[in-house]
Motif scaffolding. Structure first.
Motif, PDB file in Angstrom:
ATOM      1  N   THR A 163      59.464  40.111  41.134  1.00 54.32           N
ATOM      2  CA  THR A 163      58.308  39.914  42.003  1.00 54.32           C
ATOM      3  C   THR A 163      57.055  40.548  41.407  1.00 54.32           C
ATOM      4  OG1 THR A 163      59.735  39.886  43.961  1.00 54.32           O
ATOM      5  CG2 THR A 163      57.389  40.300  44.319  1.00 54.32           C
ATOM      6  N   PHE A 164      57.214  41.750  40.829  1.00 50.65           N
ATOM      7  CA  PHE A 164      56.077  42.439  40.208  1.00 50.65           C
ATOM      8  C   PHE A 164      55.481  41.603  39.084  1.00 50.65           C
ATOM      9  CE2 PHE A 164      54.658  44.985  36.584  1.00 50.65           C
ATOM     10  CZ  PHE A 164      53.561  45.617  37.138  1.00 50.65           C
ATOM     11  N   HIS A 165      56.339  41.063  38.210  1.00 50.42           N
ATOM     12  CA  HIS A 165      55.831  40.294  37.072  1.00 50.42           C
ATOM     13  C   HIS A 165      55.180  38.987  37.525  1.00 50.42           C
ATOM     14  CE1 HIS A 165      57.221  43.025  34.054  1.00 50.42           C
ATOM     15  NE2 HIS A 165      58.486  42.928  34.418  1.00 50.42           N
ATOM     16  N   HIS A 166      55.697  38.373  38.573  1.00 54.14           N
ATOM     17  CA  HIS A 166      55.067  37.162  39.099  1.00 54.14           C
ATOM     18  C   HIS A 166      53.671  37.478  39.649  1.00 54.14           C
ATOM     19  CE1 HIS A 166      57.895  33.963  38.538  1.00 54.14           C
ATOM     20  NE2 HIS A 166      58.875  34.593  39.145  1.00 54.14           N
ATOM     21  N   ARG A 167      53.551  38.619  40.343  1.00 56.32           N
ATOM     22  CA  ARG A 167      52.242  39.003  40.884  1.00 56.32           C
ATOM     23  C   ARG A 167      51.283  39.364  39.756  1.00 56.32           C
ATOM     24  NH1 ARG A 167      54.360  42.731  45.975  1.00 56.32           N
ATOM     25  NH2 ARG A 167      54.866  40.980  47.369  1.00 56.32           N
ATOM     26  N   ALA A 168      51.797  40.035  38.722  1.00 57.49           N
ATOM     27  CA  ALA A 168      50.956  40.380  37.569  1.00 57.49           C
ATOM     28  C   ALA A 168      50.515  39.116  36.838  1.00 57.49           C
ATOM     29  CB  ALA A 168      51.725  41.295  36.618  1.00 57.49           C
ATOM     30  N   ARG A 169      51.371  38.126  36.826  1.00 59.25           N
ATOM     31  CA  ARG A 169      51.008  36.849  36.213  1.00 59.25           C
ATOM     32  C   ARG A 169      49.873  36.185  36.993  1.00 59.25           C
ATOM     33  NH1 ARG A 169      54.941  31.605  36.299  1.00 59.25           N
ATOM     34  NH2 ARG A 169      53.574  30.122  35.269  1.00 59.25           N
ATOM     35  N   GLU A 170      49.941  36.242  38.331  1.00 62.50           N
ATOM     36  CA  GLU A 170      48.869  35.680  39.149  1.00 62.50           C
ATOM     37  C   GLU A 170      47.548  36.417  38.879  1.00 62.50           C
ATOM     38  OE1 GLU A 170      50.104  35.908  43.185  1.00 62.50           O
ATOM     39  OE2 GLU A 170      51.664  34.362  42.981  1.00 62.50           O
ATOM     40  N   PHE A 171      47.638  37.723  38.668  1.00 58.93           N
ATOM     41  CA  PHE A 171      46.443  38.502  38.336  1.00 58.93           C
ATOM     42  C   PHE A 171      45.834  37.998  37.035  1.00 58.93           C
ATOM     43  CE2 PHE A 171      44.772  41.919  35.656  1.00 58.93           C
ATOM     44  CZ  PHE A 171      43.689  42.344  36.421  1.00 58.93           C
ATOM     45  N   ALA A 172      46.690  37.746  36.016  1.00 63.01           N
ATOM     46  CA  ALA A 172      46.200  37.255  34.730  1.00 63.01           C
ATOM     47  C   ALA A 172      45.559  35.875  34.870  1.00 63.01           C
ATOM     48  CB  ALA A 172      47.342  37.200  33.720  1.00 63.01           C
ATOM     49  N   MET A 173      46.144  35.038  35.713  1.00 62.26           N
ATOM     50  CA  MET A 173      45.581  33.698  35.942  1.00 62.26           C
ATOM     51  C   MET A 173      44.211  33.795  36.609  1.00 62.26           C
ATOM     52  SD  MET A 173      49.073  31.803  37.226  1.00 62.26           S
ATOM     53  CE  MET A 173      48.283  30.246  37.601  1.00 62.26           C
ATOM     54  N   ASN A 174      44.099  34.664  37.610  1.00 66.41           N
ATOM     55  CA  ASN A 174      42.816  34.845  38.297  1.00 66.41           C
ATOM     56  C   ASN A 174      41.768  35.437  37.353  1.00 66.41           C
ATOM     57  OD1 ASN A 174      43.844  33.886  40.739  1.00 66.41           O
ATOM     58  ND2 ASN A 174      44.499  35.911  41.398  1.00 66.41           N
ATOM     59  N   LEU A 175      42.218  36.354  36.490  1.00 69.46           N
ATOM     60  CA  LEU A 175      41.312  36.957  35.519  1.00 69.46           C
ATOM     61  C   LEU A 175      40.786  35.899  34.551  1.00 69.46           C
ATOM     62  CD1 LEU A 175      40.011  39.462  34.258  1.00 69.46           C
ATOM     63  CD2 LEU A 175      42.100  39.780  32.916  1.00 69.46           C
ATOM     64  N   ARG A 176      41.688  35.022  34.093  1.00 62.99           N
ATOM     65  CA  ARG A 176      41.259  33.954  33.179  1.00 62.99           C
ATOM     66  C   ARG A 176      40.244  33.026  33.845  1.00 62.99           C
ATOM     67  NH1 ARG A 176      43.662  28.848  31.666  1.00 62.99           N
ATOM     68  NH2 ARG A 176      45.537  29.330  32.856  1.00 62.99           N
TER      69      ARG A 176
END
Length: 244
Positions: free
Chosen positions: A166-179
């Motif tokens: 779950t943590f890595h999925h949320r961190a991935r969403e953060f990276a997508m939003n950052l991009r």
């Protein structure tokens, strides 16, 4: 008459039944052609729905074609090239899996891993698609008082891997939003190119995705001999990803 045909075909199109419709006369099994339907139905909106139904039917009939499974919505058709479990959509870049109903390519976890769910309370394995027991011989094994400690360990282990995933999925969403934010900034005038930041965000997204599905892979392959190497590689990737 033409009005009757128009009403009949319009109803069939709106009900998504036009591809299987036949002549209204009970003894006649003839199917209306595309040219006939277009000559009868005058509404552009209804014709557009009909064309979408034709395309949908064509894709469903072709074993080497599939729709993009991006949960955010994408109408792109993807060609299965047979070179792997998934491919990136040319329109939205979403990675779809070709071999199972899971909406995303999930390497290194296998398709069976994504179907195999385990109850955190009693450790009963079942398939999330049909809800049938994963092992047909399953019995209420973990209800036995002698196995309470093992069941508790299994539950804790599941929770740990689930939290990591779950943590890595949320961190991935953060990276997508950052991009997305960097993309909007880079379009402003007098801003130097930020392509290197966008590239870093893409790498970050991919790394978080692999780490998330590595948790699934590790959970189901804990007892295999190669898991020590996999765990070390995963830890190394996680350290570099956190640094990035």
């Amino acid at each position: 008459s033409q009005p009757c045909w128009s009403e009949y075909l319009t109803t069939r199109i709106e009900q998504n039944m036009v591809l299987n419709c036949t002549c209204p006369i009970s003894e006649c099994r003839a199917q209306p052609t595309t040219a006939f339907i277009c000559s009868i139905v005058s509404s552009e909106e209804i014709i557009a729905k009909y064309e979408k139904a034709l395309l949908r039917g064509y894709v469903e009939c072709c074993s080497n074609l599939t729709w993009c499974t991006n949960p955010q919505g994408c109408d792109q058709i993807i060609l299965k090239d047979g070179l792997g479990y998934g491919a990136a959509c040319s329109k939205c870049s979403w990675m779809s899996c070709f071999n199972c109903n899971f909406p995303e390519a999930h390497y290194p976890a296998s398709c069976s891993h994504m179907s195999h769910m385990t109850c955190a309370k009693c450790n009963h394995g079942f398939c999330w698609r049909c809800l049938q027991p994963w092992r047909p011989t399953h019995k209420d094994y973990y209800n036995c008082s002698a196995m309470v400690s093992k069941a508790a360990w299994q539950e804790k282990r599941f929770q740990d891997y689930n939290e990591k995933c779950t943590f890595h999925h949320r961190a991935r969403e953060f990276a997508m939003n950052l991009r997305n934010r960097v993309s909007s900034i880079s379009e402003m005038p007098k801003i130097r190119t930020l392509s290197f930041v966008l590239d870093a965000c893409k790498v970050l997204e991919q790394a978080r995705k692999v780490l998330a599905y590595s948790c699934v892979y590790s959970y189901y392959n804990q007892d295999t001999e190669s898991m020590d190497i996999v765990e070390l590689q995963t830890e190394s990737l996680e350290l570099h990803t956190n640094a990035l």
